[in-house]
Design a protein around this motif. Structure first.
Motif, PDB file in Angstrom:
ATOM      1  N   VAL A   6       0.838  -1.201   0.000  1.00 52.13           N
ATOM      2  CA  VAL A   6       0.000   0.000   0.000  1.00 52.13           C
ATOM      3  C   VAL A   6       0.874   1.253   0.000  1.00 52.13           C
ATOM      4  O   VAL A   6       0.623   2.197  -0.757  1.00 52.13           O
ATOM      5  N   ALA A   7       1.912   1.277   0.836  1.00 50.85           N
ATOM      6  CA  ALA A   7       2.809   2.436   0.880  1.00 50.85           C
ATOM      7  C   ALA A   7       3.450   2.678  -0.489  1.00 50.85           C
ATOM      8  O   ALA A   7       3.559   3.823  -0.941  1.00 50.85           O
ATOM      9  N   ARG A  68       5.214  19.245  -8.007  1.00 54.38           N
ATOM     10  CA  ARG A  68       5.958  18.010  -7.742  1.00 54.38           C
ATOM     11  C   ARG A  68       5.876  17.694  -6.253  1.00 54.38           C
ATOM     12  O   ARG A  68       6.059  18.568  -5.408  1.00 54.38           O
ATOM     13  N   PHE A  69       5.586  16.437  -5.955  1.00 56.93           N
ATOM     14  CA  PHE A  69       5.446  15.991  -4.572  1.00 56.93           C
ATOM     15  C   PHE A  69       6.654  15.158  -4.168  1.00 56.93           C
ATOM     16  O   PHE A  69       7.021  14.226  -4.869  1.00 56.93           O
ATOM     17  N   ASP A  70       7.264  15.501  -3.035  1.00 51.99           N
ATOM     18  CA  ASP A  70       8.325  14.699  -2.430  1.00 51.99           C
ATOM     19  C   ASP A  70       7.745  14.065  -1.169  1.00 51.99           C
ATOM     20  O   ASP A  70       7.476  14.757  -0.182  1.00 51.99           O
ATOM     21  N   VAL A  71       7.529  12.769  -1.215  1.00 45.22           N
ATOM     22  CA  VAL A  71       6.914  12.060  -0.098  1.00 45.22           C
ATOM     23  C   VAL A  71       7.971  11.772   0.964  1.00 45.22           C
ATOM     24  O   VAL A  71       8.973  11.119   0.685  1.00 45.22           O
ATOM     25  N   GLN A  72       7.727  12.267   2.178  1.00 45.42           N
ATOM     26  CA  GLN A  72       8.635  12.010   3.288  1.00 45.42           C
ATOM     27  C   GLN A  72       8.237  10.747   4.040  1.00 45.42           C
ATOM     28  O   GLN A  72       9.085   9.932   4.375  1.00 45.42           O
ATOM     29  N   ASP A  73       6.953  10.623   4.339  1.00 47.49           N
ATOM     30  CA  ASP A  73       6.487   9.495   5.142  1.00 47.49           C
ATOM     31  C   ASP A  73       5.160   8.973   4.617  1.00 47.49           C
ATOM     32  O   ASP A  73       4.304   9.750   4.197  1.00 47.49           O
ATOM     33  N   VAL A  74       5.006   7.661   4.678  1.00 49.56           N
ATOM     34  CA  VAL A  74       3.729   6.998   4.419  1.00 49.56           C
ATOM     35  C   VAL A  74       3.547   5.982   5.531  1.00 49.56           C
ATOM     36  O   VAL A  74       4.354   5.062   5.669  1.00 49.56           O
ATOM     37  N   LEU A  75       2.525   6.179   6.312  1.00 49.44           N
ATOM     38  CA  LEU A  75       2.213   5.261   7.409  1.00 49.44           C
ATOM     39  C   LEU A  75       0.924   4.538   7.060  1.00 49.44           C
ATOM     40  O   LEU A  75      -0.070   5.174   6.698  1.00 49.44           O
ATOM     41  N   VAL A  76       0.919   3.221   7.181  1.00 52.09           N
ATOM     42  CA  VAL A  76      -0.232   2.401   6.804  1.00 52.09           C
ATOM     43  C   VAL A  76      -0.643   1.548   7.995  1.00 52.09           C
ATOM     44  O   VAL A  76       0.204   0.955   8.668  1.00 52.09           O
ATOM     45  N   ALA A  77      -1.954   1.487   8.221  1.00 52.18           N
ATOM     46  CA  ALA A  77      -2.508   0.642   9.283  1.00 52.18           C
ATOM     47  C   ALA A  77      -3.784  -0.011   8.768  1.00 52.18           C
ATOM     48  O   ALA A  77      -4.445   0.506   7.876  1.00 52.18           O
ATOM     49  N   GLY A  78      -4.102  -1.148   9.333  1.00 57.20           N
ATOM     50  CA  GLY A  78      -5.341  -1.822   8.971  1.00 57.20           C
ATOM     51  C   GLY A  78      -5.134  -2.876   7.903  1.00 57.20           C
ATOM     52  O   GLY A  78      -4.007  -3.202   7.529  1.00 57.20           O
ATOM     53  N   VAL A  85      -4.224   5.396   5.877  1.00 58.73           N
ATOM     54  CA  VAL A  85      -2.912   5.839   5.415  1.00 58.73           C
ATOM     55  C   VAL A  85      -2.724   7.298   5.826  1.00 58.73           C
ATOM     56  O   VAL A  85      -3.635   8.110   5.676  1.00 58.73           O
ATOM     57  N   ALA A  86      -1.539   7.617   6.335  1.00 59.05           N
ATOM     58  CA  ALA A  86      -1.174   8.999   6.648  1.00 59.05           C
ATOM     59  C   ALA A  86       0.107   9.313   5.895  1.00 59.05           C
ATOM     60  O   ALA A  86       1.034   8.490   5.869  1.00 59.05           O
ATOM     61  N   THR A  87       0.140  10.483   5.273  1.00 60.22           N
ATOM     62  CA  THR A  87       1.330  10.881   4.528  1.00 60.22           C
ATOM     63  C   THR A  87       1.824  12.240   5.002  1.00 60.22           C
ATOM     64  O   THR A  87       1.042  13.076   5.463  1.00 60.22           O
ATOM     65  N   ALA A  88       3.109  12.442   4.866  1.00 59.15           N
ATOM     66  CA  ALA A  88       3.738  13.748   5.034  1.00 59.15           C
ATOM     67  C   ALA A  88       4.491  14.006   3.741  1.00 59.15           C
ATOM     68  O   ALA A  88       5.317  13.188   3.320  1.00 59.15           O
ATOM     69  N   VAL A  89       4.180  15.125   3.101  1.00 56.34           N
ATOM     70  CA  VAL A  89       4.679  15.396   1.758  1.00 56.34           C
ATOM     71  C   VAL A  89       5.116  16.851   1.674  1.00 56.34           C
ATOM     72  O   VAL A  89       4.456  17.738   2.216  1.00 56.34           O
ATOM     73  N   THR A  90       6.219  17.093   0.977  1.00 59.02           N
ATOM     74  CA  THR A  90       6.588  18.455   0.616  1.00 59.02           C
ATOM     75  C   THR A  90       6.204  18.648  -0.840  1.00 59.02           C
ATOM     76  O   THR A  90       6.500  17.800  -1.681  1.00 59.02           O
ATOM     77  N   VAL A  91       5.510  19.754  -1.104  1.00 56.94           N
ATOM     78  CA  VAL A  91       5.094  20.039  -2.471  1.00 56.94           C
ATOM     79  C   VAL A  91       5.908  21.237  -2.979  1.00 56.94           C
ATOM     80  O   VAL A  91       6.067  22.234  -2.288  1.00 56.94           O
ATOM     81  N   HIS A  92       6.461  21.065  -4.165  1.00 64.57           N
ATOM     82  CA  HIS A  92       7.216  22.121  -4.843  1.00 64.57           C
ATOM     83  C   HIS A  92       6.373  22.527  -6.042  1.00 64.57           C
ATOM     84  O   HIS A  92       6.027  21.681  -6.876  1.00 64.57           O
ATOM     85  N   VAL A  93       6.049  23.818  -6.127  1.00 62.80           N
ATOM     86  CA  VAL A  93       5.067  24.252  -7.108  1.00 62.80           C
ATOM     87  C   VAL A  93       5.626  25.342  -8.005  1.00 62.80           C
ATOM     88  O   VAL A  93       6.145  26.344  -7.530  1.00 62.80           O
ATOM     89  N   GLY A  94       5.480  25.120  -9.309  1.00 68.25           N
ATOM     90  CA  GLY A  94       5.684  26.172 -10.295  1.00 68.25           C
ATOM     91  C   GLY A  94       4.330  26.776 -10.563  1.00 68.25           C
ATOM     92  O   GLY A  94       3.431  26.117 -11.088  1.00 68.25           O
ATOM     93  N   VAL A  95       4.144  28.014 -10.168  1.00 65.97           N
ATOM     94  CA  VAL A  95       2.853  28.685 -10.250  1.00 65.97           C
ATOM     95  C   VAL A  95       2.659  29.239 -11.662  1.00 65.97           C
ATOM     96  O   VAL A  95       3.625  29.537 -12.365  1.00 65.97           O
ATOM     97  N   VAL A  96       1.404  29.392 -12.078  1.00 64.85           N
ATOM     98  CA  VAL A  96       1.072  29.833 -13.427  1.00 64.85           C
ATOM     99  C   VAL A  96       1.688  31.200 -13.765  1.00 64.85           C
ATOM    100  O   VAL A  96       1.958  31.479 -14.929  1.00 64.85           O
TER     101      VAL A  96
END
Length: 150
Positions: A6-7, A68-78, A85-96
């Protein structure tokens, strides 16, 4: 083993969206779902249909086309019938408007038999709203549009 699979799927989904293929994420939604993006702004609101979710992603990529998403953590239970699922993500964005910004996103998902039934997305709204306000005042009125809901 199931949790690792799942992760890996969650990481792959973020990579697909980063490549501009948000439709893969829409396809992963269950027939009945809730997709909530917190905040009172053009990207906020709650959606329950694939059509509304598509329109929301289209708006996201019109305003934030180079995301662009840089995934730091993916926690899965169940287990498959009730996976959380819980995620921690840094998003880098090129704006319009040609500028860039970075933000932190925490996302909480619930899956049932491999399909997403719930998404709750929490992003630093102060950072996002500052960008949307700047866009609205410099010729991008959609940045202040009402949220897409259904």
């Amino acid at each position: 083993m199931y949790h690792r699979i799942v992760a890996a799927q969650v990481r792959k989904a973020f990579a697909e969206i980063s490549a501009g293929n948000w439709e893969a994420m829409v396809a992963g939604m269950a027939p009945t779902f809730t997709y909530r993006f917190y905040g009172d702004h053009a990207l906020g609101g709650e959606r329950h249909t694939h059509d509304a979710l598509r329109r929301w992603w289209e708006r996201c990529f019109r305003l934030l086309p180079d995301t662009r998403f840089d995934v730091q953590d993916v926690l899965v239970a169940g287990w498959p019938w009730n996976t959380r699922v819980a995620t921690a993500v840094t998003v880098h964005v090129g704006v319009v408007d040609g500028t860039h910004y970075q933000n932190v996103v925490h996302q909480f998902l619930r899956l049932r038999w491999g399909k997403i039934t719930e998404v709750r997305t929490l992003e630093d709204t102060a950072v996002l709203e500052k960008t949307l306000n700047r866009l609205a005042t410099t010729g991008y009125p959609e940045a202040h549009a009402t949220p897409i809901t259904d």
